[in-house]
Design a protein around this motif. Structure first.
Motif, PDB file in Angstrom:
ATOM      1  N   SER A  31       0.373  -3.596  -5.255  1.00 27.68           N
ATOM      2  CA  SER A  31      -0.922  -4.171  -4.170  1.00 27.68           C
ATOM      3  C   SER A  31      -0.276  -3.333  -2.805  1.00 27.68           C
ATOM      4  O   SER A  31       0.482  -2.852  -2.651  1.00 27.68           O
ATOM      5  CB  SER A  31      -0.530  -5.533  -3.907  1.00 27.68           C
ATOM      6  OG  SER A  31      -1.430  -5.957  -3.000  1.00 27.68           O
ATOM      7  N   SER A  32      -1.293  -3.244  -1.941  1.00 29.19           N
ATOM      8  CA  SER A  32      -1.102  -2.786  -0.627  1.00 29.19           C
ATOM      9  C   SER A  32      -2.033  -3.739   0.408  1.00 29.19           C
ATOM     10  O   SER A  32      -2.732  -4.410   0.045  1.00 29.19           O
ATOM     11  CB  SER A  32      -1.662  -1.642  -0.368  1.00 29.19           C
ATOM     12  OG  SER A  32      -2.846  -1.247  -0.538  1.00 29.19           O
ATOM     13  N   ASN A  85      -1.807  -0.859 -12.513  1.00 34.39           N
ATOM     14  CA  ASN A  85      -0.831  -1.207 -11.763  1.00 34.39           C
ATOM     15  C   ASN A  85       0.058  -0.192 -11.735  1.00 34.39           C
ATOM     16  O   ASN A  85       0.585   0.356 -10.405  1.00 34.39           O
ATOM     17  CB  ASN A  85      -0.024  -2.675 -12.174  1.00 34.39           C
ATOM     18  CG  ASN A  85       0.839  -3.055 -11.025  1.00 34.39           C
ATOM     19  OD1 ASN A  85       0.796  -3.214 -10.095  1.00 34.39           O
ATOM     20  ND2 ASN A  85       2.379  -2.946 -11.428  1.00 34.39           N
ATOM     21  N   GLN A  86       0.333   0.620 -12.331  1.00 36.39           N
ATOM     22  CA  GLN A  86       1.372   1.929 -12.494  1.00 36.39           C
ATOM     23  C   GLN A  86       0.826   2.856 -11.641  1.00 36.39           C
ATOM     24  O   GLN A  86       1.311   3.548 -10.779  1.00 36.39           O
ATOM     25  CB  GLN A  86       1.834   2.145 -13.801  1.00 36.39           C
ATOM     26  CG  GLN A  86       2.683   1.412 -14.676  1.00 36.39           C
ATOM     27  CD  GLN A  86       3.864   0.792 -13.904  1.00 36.39           C
ATOM     28  OE1 GLN A  86       3.722  -0.076 -13.123  1.00 36.39           O
ATOM     29  NE2 GLN A  86       4.956   1.524 -14.195  1.00 36.39           N
ATOM     30  N   LEU A  87      -0.579   2.964 -11.992  1.00 38.33           N
ATOM     31  CA  LEU A  87      -1.288   4.008 -10.881  1.00 38.33           C
ATOM     32  C   LEU A  87      -0.864   3.755  -9.604  1.00 38.33           C
ATOM     33  O   LEU A  87      -0.516   4.657  -8.724  1.00 38.33           O
ATOM     34  CB  LEU A  87      -2.788   4.033 -11.344  1.00 38.33           C
ATOM     35  CG  LEU A  87      -3.828   4.890 -10.623  1.00 38.33           C
ATOM     36  CD1 LEU A  87      -5.245   5.124 -11.341  1.00 38.33           C
ATOM     37  CD2 LEU A  87      -3.948   4.706  -9.230  1.00 38.33           C
ATOM     38  N   LEU A  88      -1.242   2.600  -9.202  1.00 40.32           N
ATOM     39  CA  LEU A  88      -1.003   2.007  -7.779  1.00 40.32           C
ATOM     40  C   LEU A  88       0.397   2.367  -7.495  1.00 40.32           C
ATOM     41  O   LEU A  88       0.622   2.817  -6.301  1.00 40.32           O
ATOM     42  CB  LEU A  88      -1.491   0.862  -7.453  1.00 40.32           C
ATOM     43  CG  LEU A  88      -3.071   0.663  -7.715  1.00 40.32           C
ATOM     44  CD1 LEU A  88      -3.508  -0.915  -7.619  1.00 40.32           C
ATOM     45  CD2 LEU A  88      -3.594   1.138  -6.352  1.00 40.32           C
ATOM     46  N   ALA A  89       1.352   1.877  -8.053  1.00 44.92           N
ATOM     47  CA  ALA A  89       2.516   1.714  -7.797  1.00 44.92           C
ATOM     48  C   ALA A  89       3.264   3.082  -7.782  1.00 44.92           C
ATOM     49  O   ALA A  89       3.687   3.539  -6.541  1.00 44.92           O
ATOM     50  CB  ALA A  89       3.404   0.970  -8.832  1.00 44.92           C
ATOM     51  N   GLY A  90       2.917   4.088  -8.687  1.00 43.91           N
ATOM     52  CA  GLY A  90       3.339   5.460  -8.515  1.00 43.91           C
ATOM     53  C   GLY A  90       2.733   6.440  -7.269  1.00 43.91           C
ATOM     54  O   GLY A  90       3.405   6.825  -6.262  1.00 43.91           O
ATOM     55  N   VAL A  91       1.432   5.987  -6.871  1.00 41.43           N
ATOM     56  CA  VAL A  91       0.840   6.590  -5.736  1.00 41.43           C
ATOM     57  C   VAL A  91       1.425   6.215  -4.419  1.00 41.43           C
ATOM     58  O   VAL A  91       1.496   6.819  -3.609  1.00 41.43           O
ATOM     59  CB  VAL A  91      -0.853   6.301  -5.936  1.00 41.43           C
ATOM     60  CG1 VAL A  91      -1.387   6.824  -4.485  1.00 41.43           C
ATOM     61  CG2 VAL A  91      -1.234   7.262  -6.882  1.00 41.43           C
ATOM     62  N   HIS A  92       1.674   4.744  -4.458  1.00 39.56           N
ATOM     63  CA  HIS A  92       2.224   4.180  -3.211  1.00 39.56           C
ATOM     64  C   HIS A  92       3.458   4.629  -2.795  1.00 39.56           C
ATOM     65  O   HIS A  92       3.996   4.750  -1.912  1.00 39.56           O
ATOM     66  CB  HIS A  92       2.041   2.629  -3.419  1.00 39.56           C
ATOM     67  CG  HIS A  92       0.714   2.093  -3.368  1.00 39.56           C
ATOM     68  ND1 HIS A  92       0.551   0.868  -3.619  1.00 39.56           N
ATOM     69  CD2 HIS A  92      -0.553   2.657  -2.833  1.00 39.56           C
ATOM     70  CE1 HIS A  92      -0.948   0.436  -3.626  1.00 39.56           C
ATOM     71  NE2 HIS A  92      -1.397   1.769  -3.012  1.00 39.56           N
ATOM     72  N   ILE A  93       4.511   4.874  -4.011  1.00 38.06           N
ATOM     73  CA  ILE A  93       5.760   5.500  -3.705  1.00 38.06           C
ATOM     74  C   ILE A  93       5.789   6.885  -3.275  1.00 38.06           C
ATOM     75  O   ILE A  93       6.175   7.063  -2.165  1.00 38.06           O
ATOM     76  CB  ILE A  93       6.668   5.441  -4.934  1.00 38.06           C
ATOM     77  CG1 ILE A  93       6.934   3.820  -5.560  1.00 38.06           C
ATOM     78  CG2 ILE A  93       7.874   6.047  -4.941  1.00 38.06           C
ATOM     79  CD1 ILE A  93       7.652   3.792  -6.903  1.00 38.06           C
ATOM     80  N   TRP A 141       3.505  -3.116  -1.098  1.00 38.66           N
ATOM     81  CA  TRP A 141       4.721  -3.411  -1.838  1.00 38.66           C
ATOM     82  C   TRP A 141       5.631  -2.603  -2.064  1.00 38.66           C
ATOM     83  O   TRP A 141       6.967  -2.749  -1.851  1.00 38.66           O
ATOM     84  CB  TRP A 141       4.120  -4.202  -3.137  1.00 38.66           C
ATOM     85  CG  TRP A 141       5.119  -5.110  -3.645  1.00 38.66           C
ATOM     86  CD1 TRP A 141       4.990  -6.575  -3.589  1.00 38.66           C
ATOM     87  CD2 TRP A 141       6.474  -4.936  -4.373  1.00 38.66           C
ATOM     88  NE1 TRP A 141       6.235  -7.100  -4.403  1.00 38.66           N
ATOM     89  CE2 TRP A 141       7.042  -6.181  -4.908  1.00 38.66           C
ATOM     90  CE3 TRP A 141       6.932  -3.760  -5.128  1.00 38.66           C
ATOM     91  CZ2 TRP A 141       8.142  -6.151  -5.550  1.00 38.66           C
ATOM     92  CZ3 TRP A 141       8.097  -3.394  -5.933  1.00 38.66           C
ATOM     93  CH2 TRP A 141       8.584  -4.960  -6.076  1.00 38.66           C
ATOM     94  N   MET A 142       5.215  -1.590  -2.610  1.00 39.68           N
ATOM     95  CA  MET A 142       6.422  -0.346  -2.938  1.00 39.68           C
ATOM     96  C   MET A 142       6.853   0.173  -1.728  1.00 39.68           C
ATOM     97  O   MET A 142       8.081   0.508  -1.745  1.00 39.68           O
ATOM     98  CB  MET A 142       5.668   0.686  -3.602  1.00 39.68           C
ATOM     99  CG  MET A 142       5.691   0.487  -5.203  1.00 39.68           C
ATOM    100  SD  MET A 142       7.147   0.365  -6.248  1.00 39.68           S
ATOM    101  CE  MET A 142       6.633  -0.249  -7.699  1.00 39.68           C
TER     102      MET A 142
END
Lengths: 298, 298
Positions: free
Chosen positions: B213-214, A175-183, A215-216
């Motif tokens: 999520s995205s 989840n953190q991988l995705l959240a950080g990349v998305h920000i 989401w981010m």
């Protein structure tokens, strides 16, 4: 059913968690190296007593510190709490840590007759204070059972990810991988748009209704539009959490190029003095490199 | 109000757009270099006649081809349509193109007395066929007015992004940057999770309820779980669209490290023979590099 709970670590997440545990009717102790946080929580109804004095009475010890070394120090340091806990009590470990670390902590707790729930948290400080966290938890059935009053008080959603400690931490890392990349991607896209005449306001209005949303993005883009970098979650979280992801990935010989690229952007933000700002401030790195002025900049 | 419309380019998007225009009661011609697509659309009620014969009667010419060179060939090539169109008719340009290209095309159409709507589309072939696209449109009020029957028939949402051609294409580029990065990030996170014991099924169940999520993750992760790479949108779209983004970014001296990293992963997918598969197949690059087997793989 109410429990005797200690929350160790009264930062932005831990303080809210302690409030939620207390509000649900549990006897709740709050501990921190910062005495102001401890006395503030006492003033709100936190239970009295030093950690060593009450350790043997506790049903649940929630460890809400920054990382694996701090978690290990709390549990097994020179004045570690596990040796003082009663048999059948449970450690709920909430920091983002490598899965292998979680497995090692569980084994050591088990030797001491104490259950261990690998239980990283997600949702931010507002949800912590309102008892609506998401918890990605794994551990033995007995660990879940002992932790239940704490989970009920603090979480809206508990993902029960199996009996093996480490599974919770693995999902948190994903989840953190995705959240950080998305920000970082949000910041990259918003500032790229600015070079093409797309204002941050228009970006924040249009993209959430398109396939490019995340989401981010929906959560953080408004911070940039408002020019408000009050840290809900700070830039400095990401060198830490993406660093954990890349350490785990390297051990598994897994190449993660997007994660690595995102980490570089957060490092540039932290290194240029933005570490304590809201993580949306990674956009300032992009803006600076492209000669752009974000909303609210002079 | 119904119009006389031609849709040029009957690929997965254009065919559905032509069907939607027809279903809304417009006289609709479909043209393509593939005669099978043309005769199939005629069989569904498409209007008869060659492009040169009907060009002067058309109110709207929607150009739904792959890229800028194809768009320019349709409009101004050796048998280009703009010279044959009546004054006050409108070109609706739907391909993903650089903003500067859109501005140039508008200027040339304007010299010929023809309006130009910069109108990249988003939403995929299913929404094209059901008349529920998102269209990121910019152009003069007259261009919007002339295109209105077409927009009403094909779009659920029309983002009206101002009077300047190029603004629509700029927003599309921003959206594609995010969409491409998010697909690659989904693939990176899912396969990273597999190295830590998180199955694709668990990933696809848990992450959509978390901050990681995205839109793309929710849409594409199920393809990998099902092992189904039927191309709703193919891998080869991304070297093209992220290439456009990076070309524009380079012209603006804008560094886009996450976009660049994502492009490399799609190039590796395309180069290893996955170009015609669904873009979720970028996960196969990660899986191959990490010695993992995705669902459905032997």
């Amino acid at each position: 059913m109410s429990s005797k709970i200690a929350v160790i670590g009264l930062g932005s997440m831990g303080y809210g968690i302690a409030q939620s545990a207390l509000r649900a009717g549990n006897t709740t102790h709050g501990f921190d190296i910062n005495p102001d946080a401890v006395s503030r929580f006492s003033g709100e109804g936190g239970a009295p007593g030093g950690l060593s004095d009450v350790a043997g009475t506790l049903d649940v010890v929630a460890v809400v510190v920054l990382n694996a070394p701090q978690t290990e120090a709390v549990l097994f340091g020179s004045d570690g709490i596990v040796a003082k806990m009663k048999a059948g009590a449970v450690v709920v470990a909430c920091a983002t840590v490598p899965p292998e670390f979680a497995r090692r902590m569980e084994a050591r707790c088990s030797e001491a007759g104490v259950h261990y729930l690998d239980a990283p948290i997600s949702g931010g400080s507002v949800k912590a204070a309102s008892g609506k966290l998401s918890i990605m938890a794994s551990g033995k059935a007995e660990a879940f059972a002992a932790a239940r009053p704490f989970l009920d008080a603090t979480a809206e959603t508990v993902f029960e990810l199996g009996e093996a400690a480490g599974a919770g931490s693995a999902m948190k890392a994903v989840n953190q991988l995705l959240a950080g990349v998305h920000i970082a991607a949000m910041a990259e896209a918003m500032t790229f748009g600015m070079t093409q005449g797309v204002s941050p306001e228009t970006f924040a209005k249009v993209i959430p209704r398109c396939a490019g949303s995340s989401w981010m993005l929906e959560n953080r883009a408004p911070h940039i539009v408002a020019g408000d970098y009050t840290p809900h979650s700070s830039v400095d979280i990401w060198p830490k959490d993406l660093g954990i992801v890349l350490d785990i990935a390297k051990s598994a010989k897994f190449g993660a190029p997007l994660t690595a690229a995102a980490l570089q952007q957060f490092l540039a933000a932290s290194g240029s003095g933005l570490g304590a700002e809201d993580d949306a401030a990674v956009a300032k790195v992009y803006a600076r490199n492209a000669g752009l002025k974000l909303p609210g900049e002079g």
